[in-house]
Design an enzyme around this catalytic site. Structure first.
Site, short mmCIF file in Angstrom:
data_model
loop_
_atom_site.label_atom_id
_atom_site.label_comp_id
_atom_site.label_asym_id
_atom_site.label_seq_id
_atom_site.Cartn_x
_atom_site.Cartn_y
_atom_site.Cartn_z
N LEU A 1 4.43 -37.47 74.35
CA LEU A 1 4.62 -38.15 75.62
C LEU A 1 5.29 -39.62 75.28
O LEU A 1 5.15 -40.12 74.41
CB LEU A 1 2.89 -38.46 76.19
CG LEU A 1 2.06 -39.01 75.19
CD1 LEU A 1 2.10 -40.62 75.35
CD2 LEU A 1 0.72 -38.41 75.76
N GLU B 1 5.95 -43.49 76.75
CA GLU B 1 5.32 -44.47 77.55
C GLU B 1 5.78 -44.64 78.61
O GLU B 1 7.09 -44.52 78.91
CB GLU B 1 5.33 -45.75 76.61
CG GLU B 1 4.35 -45.97 75.49
CD GLU B 1 4.34 -47.14 74.50
OE1 GLU B 1 4.65 -48.11 75.26
OE2 GLU B 1 3.95 -47.13 73.40
N GLY C 1 23.44 -47.87 75.40
CA GLY C 1 22.94 -49.35 75.99
C GLY C 1 22.37 -50.16 74.65
O GLY C 1 23.15 -49.88 73.42
N CYS D 1 7.55 -45.91 68.46
CA CYS D 1 7.61 -44.57 67.95
C CYS D 1 8.97 -44.22 67.37
O CYS D 1 9.03 -44.05 66.13
CB CYS D 1 7.63 -43.42 68.97
SG CYS D 1 5.92 -43.51 69.83
N ARG E 1 6.76 -53.67 71.43
CA ARG E 1 7.00 -53.38 70.05
C ARG E 1 8.43 -52.84 69.89
O ARG E 1 8.84 -52.17 70.47
CB ARG E 1 5.85 -52.22 69.73
CG ARG E 1 4.71 -52.87 69.57
CD ARG E 1 3.62 -51.81 69.01
NE ARG E 1 3.40 -50.99 70.13
CZ ARG E 1 2.38 -49.97 70.24
NH1 ARG E 1 1.64 -49.57 68.92
NH2 ARG E 1 2.02 -49.22 71.26
C1 UGA Z 1 9.28 -41.43 72.37
C2 UGA Z 1 9.54 -39.96 72.59
O1 UGA Z 1 10.35 -39.98 73.74
C3 UGA Z 1 8.11 -39.20 72.85
O2 UGA Z 1 8.51 -37.58 73.13
C4 UGA Z 1 7.11 -39.39 71.72
O3 UGA Z 1 5.97 -38.62 72.10
C5 UGA Z 1 6.72 -40.67 71.82
O4 UGA Z 1 8.13 -41.23 71.37
C6 UGA Z 1 5.85 -40.84 70.42
O5 UGA Z 1 6.26 -40.57 69.55
O6 UGA Z 1 4.80 -41.01 70.81
P1 UGA Z 1 8.57 -43.59 73.65
O7 UGA Z 1 8.88 -44.32 72.58
O8 UGA Z 1 7.45 -43.83 74.65
O9 UGA Z 1 8.72 -42.15 73.50
O10 UGA Z 1 9.93 -43.84 74.94
P2 UGA Z 1 11.30 -43.20 75.21
O11 UGA Z 1 11.58 -42.90 76.58
O12 UGA Z 1 11.53 -42.01 74.22
O13 UGA Z 1 12.40 -44.27 74.70
C7 UGA Z 1 12.46 -44.81 73.44
C8 UGA Z 1 13.56 -45.85 73.53
O14 UGA Z 1 14.90 -45.14 73.58
C9 UGA Z 1 13.46 -46.79 74.64
O15 UGA Z 1 13.73 -48.26 74.06
C10 UGA Z 1 14.60 -46.57 75.62
O16 UGA Z 1 14.92 -47.73 76.27
C11 UGA Z 1 15.48 -45.86 74.56
N1 UGA Z 1 16.49 -44.87 75.17
C12 UGA Z 1 15.93 -43.66 75.80
C13 UGA Z 1 17.88 -45.11 75.27
O17 UGA Z 1 18.28 -46.20 74.93
N2 UGA Z 1 18.54 -44.51 75.93
C14 UGA Z 1 18.03 -43.10 76.25
O18 UGA Z 1 19.02 -42.40 76.95
C15 UGA Z 1 16.82 -43.10 76.46
#
Ligand code: UGA
Length: 450
Positions: free
Chosen positions: A153, A155, A271, A278, A345
């Protein structure tokens, strides 16, 4: 019974209660526990407050497992495994949880124990040995059926991802654990529940895959998934850098490659890089683990390196404009590591603020929900001021860096912003806005890879 009411434990508990199970959640942190007991969400996460109220008859919160462990059939451990200084995962909360359970367990009774916390590869096997040893000392055969059951999942989307997952992974050598967990997740696997009005089921949603495997492969799936997503973002950020050099547009490039089904469009938003609790932690833990067993992982390593470069690239852009940042005042719009959460974080925004302060700049930091956490993380510094309103934050600044794509900022009034700033320089660290729209208000617009 679920141990740990963090993002994972709480949202899993609420989702399971919603689909009809009786859930007990154990949370040691008194402040958090009191909030939960008074039906208040301790985290900023879409739908959690509504669900706490909606499922109150199916869920209870406790400080210790003592009163409920005897009745429990399935125990899910969802405690944190934060990184230690050397990057290794700190398993002390997990060890405490296992100890607490074993102390009060009914030795006559069968339990399925699912490890949902992200744990280093091989941990499930180690836990299995500890449990077997515990029963051996008592002269009886273990009645705990262990399974690895990682979560995927995000956040800000935690309930949505729990109710409508792409897959559920169960890694176990125990037939009982596998069938218990399959039964537990049946309403989600078969989507037999009525979706809550505030967490809509996505259109054209296919039933989740069920992946049954051994514990070590299950642990590997979790790390490999996060590492792959992290490197997908780093890849597009690396290409974005090249786009800037040759005048290509990363948005079009991402669409051009992402529409190839083999690649896929999601997680190709260029970005200032990835943060959160995570990707940074899990990629580092994977590298540490690999190092320990003498295996080189240059791709994961490079993903992390490119991620740091993405943050620095913003500062380089400011410097190409200003040369020196001393005495400049910069607004940083967005402090949470992503929208939809108050979690800061490993937030790229905080790294950028740190570099700005080191360069001698003053910072006006702004976020609609994450201020409290940001203040705690940054500490007291006379060169930084905090705001929730972006129009107030940009008052008299020499540039604004847009760091978190909060939907409530989708329709910023750029003319109003422009009227408040000393210099109209807008660095869109999330490629969130149409450059023409921003430029129309008199801004110099700098995006990432376009
Ligand atoms: C991530 C994974 O997406 C989940 O599947 C996993 O369960 C979770 O880690 C975990 O291990 O508990 P999360 O860290 O909550 O989830 O958020 P994401 O939506 O994955 O975003 C992570 C980072 O990547 C953010 O800083 C976001 O801004 C960045 N991001 C995401 C980008 O820079 N570009 C994108 O296209 C997508």
């Amino acid at each position: 019974m679920i141990i740990g009411a963090g993002y994972v434990g709480l949202t899993t508990g609420l989702a399971l209660a919603y689909v009809g199970h009786k859930v007990d959640v154990i949370e040691k942190n008194k402040e958090k526990l009191n909030k939960l007991k008074s039906k208040t969400s301790p985290i900023y996460e879409k739908g959690v407050q509504e669900l706490i109220e909606l499922v109150k008859d199916n869920i209870n919160f406790w400080e210790k497992p003592d009163e409920v462990i005897k009745e429990a059939e399935i125990v899910i451990i969802a405690v944190g495994t934060p990184p230690k200084k050397n990057g290794e995962a700190d398993l002390s909360y997990l060890e405490d949880a296992i100890r607490d359970i074993l102390k009060k367990i009914n030795l006559e009774k069968d339990y399925t124990l699912a490890i949902k916390s992200t744990v280093p590869i091989g941990t499930n096997n180690k836990i299995d040995n500890i449990i077997k040893e515990f029963y051996r000392e008592k002269g009886i055969e273990s009645k705990i059926h262990l399974a690895s059951n990682p979560e995927f999942l995000r956040e800000g989307m935690a309930l949505y991802d729990t109710l409508y997952p792409d897959r559920i992974v169960i890694g176990s050598l125990s037939a009982k654990a596998i069938s218990d967990l399959q039964e537990l997740y049946k309403p989600i696997l078969q989507q037999t529940f009525t979706p809550p009005s505030f967490i809509n089921k996505p259109n054209a949603f296919n039933l989740p895959h069920l992946i049954i495997t051994d514990p070590t492969s299950s642990e590997m799936i979790k790390y490999a998934a996060n590492a792959f997503l992290a490197l997908k973002i780093s890849f597009i950020n690396e290409i974005a850098g090249l786009c800037e050099k040759v005048g290509a547009n990363i948005k079009d490039v991402a669409r051009g490659i992402g529409t190839d089904k083999r690649i896929g469009i999601s997680f190709l938003n260029a970005g200032i890089g990835w943060g959160g609790s995570c990707f940074p932690k899990d990629t580092l833990a994977l590298l540490e683990f690999a190092k320990e067993i003498g295996y080189n992982m240059p791709i994961v390593s490079a993903a992390r390196e490119v991620n740091q470069r993405a943050r620095k690239a913003v500062i380089d852009k400011l410097k190409t404009y200003y040369g020196d940042l001393r005495e400049k005042t910069i607004a940083v719009l967005g402090l949470a590591f992503k929208p939809g959460t108050d979690d800061v974080r490993e937030s790229p925004a905080l790294d950028i603020i740190k570099i700005l302060l080191n360069e001698g700049a003053k910072v006006k930091a702004c976020d609609p929900v994450a201020l409290q956490n940001a203040k705690k993380a940054i500490g007291i510094n006379e060169k930084i001021n905090f705001f929730t309103n972006p129009y107030e934050a940009v008052e008299g600044v020499d540039a604004a860096i847009f760091a978190t794509e909060w939907p409530e900022w989708a329709n910023l009034d750029f003319v109003k912003l422009a009227s408040k700033m000393r210099t109209r320089l807008f660095i869109d660290g999330r490629n969130f806005y149409e450059p023409e729209e921003v430029k129309k208000a008199g801004f110099t617009y700098m995006g990432v890879g376009r």
